[in-house]
Design an enzyme around this catalytic site. Structure first.
Site, PDB file in Angstrom:
ATOM      1  N   LEU A  69       0.354   1.816   3.488  1.00 20.53           N
ATOM      2  CA  LEU A  69      -0.701   2.932   4.177  1.00 20.53           C
ATOM      3  C   LEU A  69      -0.980   3.428   5.124  1.00 20.53           C
ATOM      4  CD1 LEU A  69      -2.665   0.389   2.000  1.00 20.53           C
ATOM      5  CD2 LEU A  69      -1.378   1.852   0.933  1.00 20.53           C
ATOM      6  N   ASP A  70      -0.809   3.435   6.378  1.00 18.91           N
ATOM      7  CA  ASP A  70      -1.160   3.830   7.256  1.00 18.91           C
ATOM      8  C   ASP A  70       0.450   3.918   8.417  1.00 18.91           C
ATOM      9  OD1 ASP A  70      -2.145   5.874   8.485  1.00 18.91           O
ATOM     10  OD2 ASP A  70      -3.207   3.526  11.172  1.00 18.91           O
ATOM     11  N   PHE A  71       1.002   4.959   7.640  1.00 25.81           N
ATOM     12  CA  PHE A  71       2.182   5.692   7.919  1.00 25.81           C
ATOM     13  C   PHE A  71       2.718   6.708   8.487  1.00 25.81           C
ATOM     14  CE2 PHE A  71       6.591   6.684   7.571  1.00 25.81           C
ATOM     15  CZ  PHE A  71       7.624   5.640   7.303  1.00 25.81           C
ATOM     16  N   ARG A  72       1.726   6.256   9.537  1.00 25.18           N
ATOM     17  CA  ARG A  72       1.715   7.839  11.276  1.00 25.18           C
ATOM     18  C   ARG A  72       2.764   6.645  11.861  1.00 25.18           C
ATOM     19  NH1 ARG A  72      -4.425   8.855  11.436  1.00 25.18           N
ATOM     20  NH2 ARG A  72      -4.635   6.708  11.132  1.00 25.18           N
ATOM     21  N   GLN A  75       2.299   4.457  14.403  1.00 24.84           N
ATOM     22  CA  GLN A  75       2.171   2.397  14.494  1.00 24.84           C
ATOM     23  C   GLN A  75       4.063   2.217  14.161  1.00 24.84           C
ATOM     24  OE1 GLN A  75       0.155   1.339  12.620  1.00 24.84           O
ATOM     25  NE2 GLN A  75      -1.278   2.849  12.087  1.00 24.84           N
TER      26      GLN A  75
END
Length: 287
Positions: A69-72, A75
């Site tokens: 969900l936090d694919f940046r 990460q």
């Protein structure tokens, strides 16, 4: 291979620190996009391949399809040239429930998608396609086309466009898994081209010799204080040297990149040549 390797963990339960879990993982380098854009295309291509492996694993994990969900970039880290995800706190295996296609709406800053609602009442492949599009907008659109070999650009454009328009290209993942499954033929279509030897200059071959100094900087270089590039053969090295006005010699090393290309030092003079059994020096002959 795609996620941080866990070496150990320690569970601590005390009055001062209740319910604390400490993990010991492998060491990686933070992902800095600006620094990546300054590296060679081969290195960025390798990072994209490792991202493909990660996406394939997330889509077919033992738990089912997993989405980040936090694919940046923050990460991820780089470990030995490979991209690995470090933070799984925001990972989810839940596919969104739906009663109609309108419930399967994915919204991104630059583009939106509507996926089909299955007969089981789940949005089809939403987890996988969310990962695909995020990989496109955060990684592929920057790392793949920039300074890519000219003969590979049509294929790379197709891959980038497919991952960015997967609502129109139902088999986008296969287009882009082909990059991981068959990298050698694609890369070699450009990398194994032998360059035509330049007629502008002749070079004298000096075996078992090295030029320790006389460095100049070039981009992109594998060495921050000199010009160290990869070539397919001597003819390509000659072509590169001819393209730099300051280049008067080059040194073939016995080192290769991960694609098998040979690393070559390009030099601005050949005044001081020293013996080295592992290198071959070529000196430009001037009139």
């Amino acid at each position: 291979l795609c996620c941080f390797q866990l070496y150990g963990y320690c569970y601590q339960d005390s009055n001062d620190i209740p319910d604390t879990l400490t993990t010991i993982t492998e060491l990686g380098s933070p992902l800095e996009m600006i620094q990546l854009l300054q590296t060679s295309w081969e290195d960025r291509f390798r990072i994209c391949l490792s991202l493909v492996r990660l996406l394939h694993y997330l889509a077919h994990s033992p738990l089912g399809s997993v989405t980040l969900l936090d694919f940046r970039p923050r990460q991820f880290v780089i470990v030995d040239g490979e991209l690995k995800v470090t933070d799984l706190d925001d990972a989810s295996i839940e596919e969104s429930s739906c009663t109609s296609n309108s419930d399967c709406f994915m919204e991104f800053p630059a583009r939106n998608f509507t996926l089909p609602c299955s007969v089981e009442g789940r949005c089809q492949s939403m987890n996988e396609k969310r990962n695909l599009y995020n990989a496109y907008r955060f990684f592929f659109t920057y790392l793949l086309p920039h300074s890519a070999p000219s003969s590979l650009r049509p294929l790379l454009d197709k891959i980038v466009n497919a991952t960015g328009n997967h609502n129109k290209h139902g088999n986008a993942k296969y287009e882009y898994l082909a990059l991981e499954l068959n990298p050698s033929p694609s890369v070699n279509s450009e990398f194994t081209q032998k360059c035509v030897k330049s007629a502008n200059a002749q070079y004298r071959r000096v075996p078992e010799a090295f030029i320790p100094d006389e460095n100049y900087r070039c981009w992109p270089s594998y060495h921050h204080k000199g010009c160290l590039l990869s070539v397919f053969d001597v003819n390509e090295a000659i072509e590169i040297c001819d393209s730099y006005s300051q280049c008067k010699a080059f040194v073939l090393t016995n080192q290769t990149t991960w694609t098998g290309r040979q690393l070559v030092f390009f030099k601005m003079a050949s005044n001081h040549i020293v013996p080295d059994p592992d290198k071959i020096t070529y000196v430009k002959v001037t009139d």
